[in-house]
Design a protein around this motif. Structure first.
Motif, PDB file in Angstrom:
ATOM      1  N   UNK A 128       0.802  -1.215   0.000  1.00 46.31           N
ATOM      2  CA  UNK A 128       0.000   0.000   0.000  1.00 46.31           C
ATOM      3  C   UNK A 128       0.842   1.276   0.000  1.00 46.31           C
ATOM      4  N   UNK A 129       1.879   1.324   0.798  1.00 45.28           N
ATOM      5  CA  UNK A 129       2.718   2.532   0.839  1.00 45.28           C
ATOM      6  C   UNK A 129       3.380   2.781  -0.503  1.00 45.28           C
ATOM      7  N   UNK A 130       3.872   1.737  -1.104  1.00 49.99           N
ATOM      8  CA  UNK A 130       4.501   1.887  -2.419  1.00 49.99           C
ATOM      9  C   UNK A 130       3.462   2.312  -3.453  1.00 49.99           C
ATOM     10  N   UNK A 131       2.280   1.726  -3.392  1.00 53.88           N
ATOM     11  CA  UNK A 131       1.190   2.082  -4.306  1.00 53.88           C
ATOM     12  C   UNK A 131       0.851   3.562  -4.187  1.00 53.88           C
ATOM     13  N   UNK A 132       0.714   4.046  -2.983  1.00 54.62           N
ATOM     14  CA  UNK A 132       0.370   5.450  -2.766  1.00 54.62           C
ATOM     15  C   UNK A 132       1.465   6.384  -3.281  1.00 54.62           C
ATOM     16  N   UNK A 133       2.708   5.990  -3.056  1.00 55.53           N
ATOM     17  CA  UNK A 133       3.827   6.806  -3.529  1.00 55.53           C
ATOM     18  C   UNK A 133       3.881   6.845  -5.046  1.00 55.53           C
ATOM     19  N   UNK A 134       3.640   5.700  -5.664  1.00 54.32           N
ATOM     20  CA  UNK A 134       3.676   5.641  -7.130  1.00 54.32           C
ATOM     21  C   UNK A 134       2.512   6.399  -7.751  1.00 54.32           C
ATOM     22  N   UNK A 135       1.354   6.363  -7.136  1.00 59.06           N
ATOM     23  CA  UNK A 135       0.220   7.134  -7.646  1.00 59.06           C
ATOM     24  C   UNK A 135       0.525   8.625  -7.664  1.00 59.06           C
ATOM     25  N   UNK A 136       1.256   9.079  -6.662  1.00 61.83           N
ATOM     26  CA  UNK A 136       1.543  10.514  -6.527  1.00 61.83           C
ATOM     27  C   UNK A 136       2.796  10.959  -7.271  1.00 61.83           C
ATOM     28  N   UNK A 137       3.515  10.027  -7.883  1.00 66.56           N
ATOM     29  CA  UNK A 137       4.807  10.377  -8.476  1.00 66.56           C
ATOM     30  C   UNK A 137       4.666  11.090  -9.817  1.00 66.56           C
ATOM     31  N   UNK A 138       5.657  11.919 -10.133  1.00 64.51           N
ATOM     32  CA  UNK A 138       5.689  12.613 -11.420  1.00 64.51           C
ATOM     33  C   UNK A 138       5.884  11.622 -12.559  1.00 64.51           C
ATOM     34  N   UNK A 139       6.592  10.530 -12.286  1.00 65.94           N
ATOM     35  CA  UNK A 139       6.833   9.519 -13.318  1.00 65.94           C
ATOM     36  C   UNK A 139       5.512   8.915 -13.800  1.00 65.94           C
ATOM     37  N   UNK A 140       4.586   8.703 -12.881  1.00 64.88           N
ATOM     38  CA  UNK A 140       3.277   8.169 -13.246  1.00 64.88           C
ATOM     39  C   UNK A 140       2.528   9.157 -14.134  1.00 64.88           C
ATOM     40  N   UNK A 141       2.570  10.420 -13.766  1.00 66.37           N
ATOM     41  CA  UNK A 141       1.915  11.456 -14.569  1.00 66.37           C
ATOM     42  C   UNK A 141       2.535  11.535 -15.961  1.00 66.37           C
ATOM     43  N   UNK A 142       3.840  11.423 -16.043  1.00 66.13           N
ATOM     44  CA  UNK A 142       4.524  11.474 -17.341  1.00 66.13           C
ATOM     45  C   UNK A 142       4.118  10.309 -18.229  1.00 66.13           C
ATOM     46  N   UNK A 143       3.950   9.132 -17.635  1.00 65.68           N
ATOM     47  CA  UNK A 143       3.543   7.958 -18.401  1.00 65.68           C
ATOM     48  C   UNK A 143       2.174   8.189 -19.039  1.00 65.68           C
ATOM     49  N   UNK A 144       1.257   8.736 -18.261  1.00 64.60           N
ATOM     50  CA  UNK A 144      -0.087   8.992 -18.784  1.00 64.60           C
ATOM     51  C   UNK A 144      -0.036  10.041 -19.892  1.00 64.60           C
ATOM     52  N   UNK A 145       0.724  11.100 -19.681  1.00 67.13           N
ATOM     53  CA  UNK A 145       0.831  12.145 -20.692  1.00 67.13           C
ATOM     54  C   UNK A 145       1.481  11.628 -21.975  1.00 67.13           C
ATOM     55  N   UNK A 146       2.433  10.713 -21.839  1.00 68.58           N
ATOM     56  CA  UNK A 146       3.084  10.141 -23.021  1.00 68.58           C
ATOM     57  C   UNK A 146       2.086   9.339 -23.843  1.00 68.58           C
ATOM     58  N   UNK A 147       1.224   8.579 -23.168  1.00 68.98           N
ATOM     59  CA  UNK A 147       0.202   7.813 -23.879  1.00 68.98           C
ATOM     60  C   UNK A 147      -0.787   8.739 -24.578  1.00 68.98           C
ATOM     61  N   UNK A 148      -1.189   9.800 -23.888  1.00 72.55           N
ATOM     62  CA  UNK A 148      -2.122  10.761 -24.485  1.00 72.55           C
ATOM     63  C   UNK A 148      -1.499  11.402 -25.727  1.00 72.55           C
ATOM     64  N   UNK A 149      -0.220  11.718 -25.655  1.00 71.41           N
ATOM     65  CA  UNK A 149       0.465  12.323 -26.799  1.00 71.41           C
ATOM     66  C   UNK A 149       0.487  11.371 -27.988  1.00 71.41           C
ATOM     67  N   UNK A 150       0.733  10.098 -27.721  1.00 72.33           N
ATOM     68  CA  UNK A 150       0.689   9.104 -28.808  1.00 72.33           C
ATOM     69  C   UNK A 150      -0.707   9.048 -29.416  1.00 72.33           C
ATOM     70  N   UNK A 151      -1.714   9.119 -28.553  1.00 68.02           N
ATOM     71  CA  UNK A 151      -3.086   9.092 -29.039  1.00 68.02           C
ATOM     72  C   UNK A 151      -3.407  10.283 -29.915  1.00 68.02           C
ATOM     73  N   UNK A 152      -2.960  11.464 -29.499  1.00 70.62           N
ATOM     74  CA  UNK A 152      -3.171  12.666 -30.309  1.00 70.62           C
ATOM     75  C   UNK A 152      -2.551  12.489 -31.701  1.00 70.62           C
ATOM     76  N   UNK A 153      -1.342  11.980 -31.723  1.00 73.54           N
ATOM     77  CA  UNK A 153      -0.635  11.810 -32.997  1.00 73.54           C
ATOM     78  C   UNK A 153      -1.344  10.799 -33.896  1.00 73.54           C
ATOM     79  N   UNK A 154      -1.942   9.793 -33.272  1.00 75.20           N
ATOM     80  CA  UNK A 154      -2.632   8.751 -34.046  1.00 75.20           C
ATOM     81  C   UNK A 154      -4.040   9.163 -34.460  1.00 75.20           C
ATOM     82  N   UNK A 155      -4.527  10.294 -33.929  1.00 73.01           N
ATOM     83  CA  UNK A 155      -5.860  10.760 -34.286  1.00 73.01           C
ATOM     84  C   UNK A 155      -6.959  10.276 -33.374  1.00 73.01           C
ATOM     85  N   UNK A 156      -6.619   9.853 -32.172  1.00 70.62           N
ATOM     86  CA  UNK A 156      -7.639   9.397 -31.224  1.00 70.62           C
ATOM     87  C   UNK A 156      -8.564  10.559 -30.869  1.00 70.62           C
ATOM     88  N   UNK A 157      -9.869  10.347 -31.010  1.00 75.74           N
ATOM     89  CA  UNK A 157     -10.833  11.382 -30.645  1.00 75.74           C
ATOM     90  C   UNK A 157     -11.947  10.837 -29.766  1.00 75.74           C
TER      91      UNK A 157
END
Length: 284
Positions: free
Chosen positions: A226-255
């Motif tokens: 649980x402690x590791x889970x909470x730390x990972x949820x709050x980490x900048x690395x997690x946010x970057x991963x999500x933003x990277x996926x969104x960027x790929x989606x934008x490039x592919x035309x995901x709407x």
């Protein structure tokens, strides 16, 4: 494919589909080819079979040769996509697609201008064999009801493929779904402990209960630290991963979500049509 749409248009990225038309095969003095032993058209009535004959004699070889799909097959050309393409057209005719609709969806699947680039598996969650020849990329949102409905269908296609299909999951929380991003963070954090798919399934099962306060309970339920889970949820690395996926989606035309891509092509049908589409891919 029915899905949850983006609430804004300014950053929706380029759209796949529309625009250029399928080029018909050059006019030839030869009679149209009316029968291809490699393609079963027994389910078509006379009217539908006539449409199929017209279309396979009109549409060009998926390999870019200046010959029709029908002539590509009858002359035993090297292109391995022609037989699956002719079967694809037969299926579309059988399902009631018009000639114009067939031209449009054929171009999405085989046109040079509709190939999608920029989507990579990277370290994204993967279901199935890494060596599978067919790759499904799914851009999904955990608050989207259409994504919830599609999830078991995608899983079934992978499981029934005998190791020939893999699914790569991409995060795409929509701006209009206020709980989707936190849910995405929970699955990224779970992935860091090897439990992405367990969290994925649990969140869709509890789609009406995606409040942040519930995520710790879900983490405990699937056996996460649980402690590791909470730390990972709050980490900048997690946010970057999500933003990277969104960027790929934008490039592919995901709407919208779910948006599914089969290899380098957007899948534009409902999820229940994915299995026959994938079988055609495996025929190539």
């Amino acid at each position: 494919m029915l899905g949850c749409e983006r609430s804004t248009e300014a950053d929706s990225g380029p759209k796949q589909g529309g625009g250029a038309e399928v080029k018909p095969a050059p006019k030839a003095s030869k009679e149209p080819i009316r029968s291809l032993p490699q393609v079963d058209t027994s389910s078509l009535d006379d009217f539908s079979e006539a449409i199929w004959i017209d279309m396979v004699n009109e549409l060009l070889s998926p390999c870019g040769e200046p010959v029709s799909v029908a002539r590509c097959i009858s002359e035993a050309r090297a292109c391995k996509k022609c037989v699956p393409a002719a079967r694809y057209v037969a299926r579309l005719v059988d399902e009631g697609y018009s000639r114009d609709e067939i031209r449009d969806v054929f171009r999405v699947r085989y046109g040079d201008d509709t190939k999608v680039t920029g989507i990579t598996a990277g370290d994204s969650p993967l279901r199935g064999s890494p060596m599978a020849p067919v790759t499904l990329y799914e851009f999904s949102d955990f608050q989207c009801p259409h994504c919830k409905m599609a999830a078991p269908m995608l899983k079934k296609v992978v499981e029934e493929s005998d190791g020939k299909v893999k699914l790569v999951f991409k995060q795409y929380p929509l701006p209009g779904h206020p709980r989707a991003r936190e849910a995405a963070k929970a699955t990224v954090a779970a992935q860091k402990q090897g439990k992405f798919w367990e969290m994925h399934d649990l969140l869709f099962e509890n789609q009406d209960s995606l409040q942040t306060a519930n995520f710790d309970d879900y983490a405990k339920k699937i056996g996460l630290d649980l402690k590791r889970f909470q730390a990972d949820m709050a980490s900048k690395e997690t946010e970057k991963k999500i933003e990277a996926d969104i960027a790929e989606g934008h490039k592919a035309g995901v709407d919208s979500t779910p948006s599914v891509y089969v290899n380098d092509r957007r899948f534009i049908f409902s999820p229940d049509q994915l299995a026959p589409y994938v079988r055609e891919e495996l025929d190539q």
